[in-house]
Scaffold this motif. Structure first.
Motif, PDB file in Angstrom:
ATOM      1  N   ASP A 230       0.726  -1.026   0.141  1.00  0.00           N
ATOM      2  CA  ASP A 230      -0.142   0.380   0.203  1.00  0.00           C
ATOM      3  C   ASP A 230       0.875   0.933   0.646  1.00  0.00           C
ATOM      4  OD1 ASP A 230      -1.676  -1.654  -0.055  1.00  0.00           O
ATOM      5  OD2 ASP A 230      -2.678  -1.067   2.085  1.00  0.00           O
TER       6      ASP A 230
ATOM      7  N   ASP B 198       0.076   4.086   1.486  1.00  0.00           N
ATOM      8  CA  ASP B 198       0.156   4.958   3.232  1.00  0.00           C
ATOM      9  C   ASP B 198       1.359   4.177   3.704  1.00  0.00           C
ATOM     10  OD1 ASP B 198      -0.755   2.638   3.194  1.00  0.00           O
ATOM     11  OD2 ASP B 198      -2.511   3.108   4.474  1.00  0.00           O
TER      12      ASP B 198
ATOM     13  N   GLN C  57       1.203   2.002   5.885  1.00  0.00           N
ATOM     14  CA  GLN C  57       1.000   1.053   6.690  1.00  0.00           C
ATOM     15  C   GLN C  57       1.110  -0.298   6.124  1.00  0.00           C
ATOM     16  OE1 GLN C  57      -3.763   1.475   6.496  1.00  0.00           O
ATOM     17  NE2 GLN C  57      -2.754   1.299   8.675  1.00  0.00           N
TER      18      GLN C  57
ATOM     19  N   ARG D 255      -2.387   4.237  10.276  1.00  0.00           N
ATOM     20  CA  ARG D 255      -2.154   5.168   8.497  1.00  0.00           C
ATOM     21  C   ARG D 255      -2.504   6.618   9.378  1.00  0.00           C
ATOM     22  NH1 ARG D 255      -4.053   6.974   3.297  1.00  0.00           N
ATOM     23  NH2 ARG D 255      -5.077   5.101   2.119  1.00  0.00           N
TER      24      ARG D 255
HETATM   25 MG    MG Z   1      -3.902   1.743   4.426  1.00  0.00          MG
END
Ligand code: MG
Ligand code: UDP
Length: 323
Positions: free
Chosen positions: A94, A96, A98, A200
């Motif tokens: 991902d 972000d 994370q 996040r």
């Molecule tokens: Mg995420």
């Protein structure tokens, strides 16, 4: 040197994308013996994600992008990345942050040990709403019970896969893709790496409660026909009960004569059966709807623009752009 493609689905990630690439570069620069390339997939973002991608591509030779004509969903974005990858190993993660980029080194070690896949598994769901983790836990339990695919609780999409496994994943050509299930269905040896959930900090999640619910239904219907069996079984049980009740009523009538009152029983049974029938038609409908969507054979995604076709040679490299 072996090559690694890092596939990153991005939807409205303007705030974090540059930080993501720069942070990840910090970690992959230290991994020796491998050349990395990013395939950033812009899933029809409505913010400036795409222009961030383009400027990253200008700065870093190994940043490639694909931009969709509209939002097709994370599954489609992952598929597009895998389809356009050509490296020996492929990482999906991902945008972000994370998915901790520091795990990449361990993941590579995992595949070097001989595993076909090395994937991350969350050991805690810290920072996630209670209700979401409750539903999620029960979804895994339920789904593992009724489907052929076994998904460990906490499994996320963050993983590295060998070329062989990527080709296997791509050979499943269904349009409605449920990657968690697909990764498990294709088999191969997976090594699981536990990690603590990371909240996040930039941007926000794209998942709504309803979205997750639909995702859960997709996961079950994509890998199991157990709900269809369940309604057949339900029909059988109700028929059995109805037969027993018919015998009781018949004997009562023969012995005690015709007993006219019965309004309540009739009403309850009619409503109950009506409910069951609606429910069963609903389940059938879920499957028929999916057959309908599959038979159209629509493309999984449509590309609006990409730089994957420009200068093919030596696009792998480290984060710094060398003249
Ligand atoms: Mg995420
Ligand atoms: N994503 C995407 N298309 C979508 C929704 C999400 O490509 O329609 C991407 C998103 O940009 C992120 C990843 O999928 O990189 C995971 O999304 P998110 O962080 O919203 O999910 P969560 O971590 O909350 O499960």
């Amino acid at each position: 040197m072996k090559t690694v493609d890092i596939i990153v689905p991005c939807y409205n990630e303007e705030a974090v994308l540059r930080i993501f690439v720069e942070t990840t570069n910090g970690f992959i620069d230290k991994i020796e013996g491998y050349k990395f390339r990013y395939i950033l997939v812009d899933d029809g973002s409505r913010d400036k994600t795409f222009s961030v991608m383009r400027s990253l591509a200008e700065e870093y030779r190994n940043v490639k992008y694909i931009s969709f004509s509209r939002n097709f969903g994370k599954e489609a974005a992952m598929y597009a990345g895998l389809k356009n990858s050509s490296a020996d190993y492929v990482i999906v993660m991902d945008a972000d942050l994370q998915h901790p980029p520091e795990m990449i080194a361990d993941m590579i070690k995992g595949v070097e040990e001989g595993y076909d896949c090395c994937a991350a598994r969350r050991t805690s769901r810290k920072g996630e709403s209670k209700i979401r983790s409750l539903f999620s836990r029960n979804f895994y339990k339920f789904s593992n019970k009724i489907t052929d695919v076994k998904m460990p609780y906490g499994a996320v999409d963050f993983r590295i896969m060998s070329r062989q496994m990527v080709n296997a994943v791509l050979s499943l050509c269904e349009v409605q893709r449920f990657s968690k299930g697909i990764f498990s269905w294709v088999g191969f040896e997976t090594k699981w790496l536990p990690y603590e959930n990371v909240e996040r900090t930039i941007g926000k999640t794209k998942w709504s409660f309803w979205g997750l619910f639909k995702y859960a239904i997709d996961g079950i219907t994509a890998f199991s026909v157990a709900p269809l069996r369940f309604i057949s079984l339900l029909g059988l049980i109700i028929s059995g009960l109805a037969f027993i009740y018919a015998l009781i009523v018949l004997f009562q009538t023969l012995i005690f004569g015709i007993d006219v009152p019965g309004y309540a029983t009739t009403l309850i049974i009619t409503l109950f059966l009506g409910g069951i029938i609606e429910f069963s038609v609903g389940i059938l409908g879920e499957y028929i709807g999916r057959i309908y969507m599959e038979t159209k054979k629509r493309p999984i995604y449509l590309t609006k623009s990409t730089n994957l076709d420009d200068d093919k040679d030596d696009e792998y490299g480290f984060n710094t752009f060398e003249e």
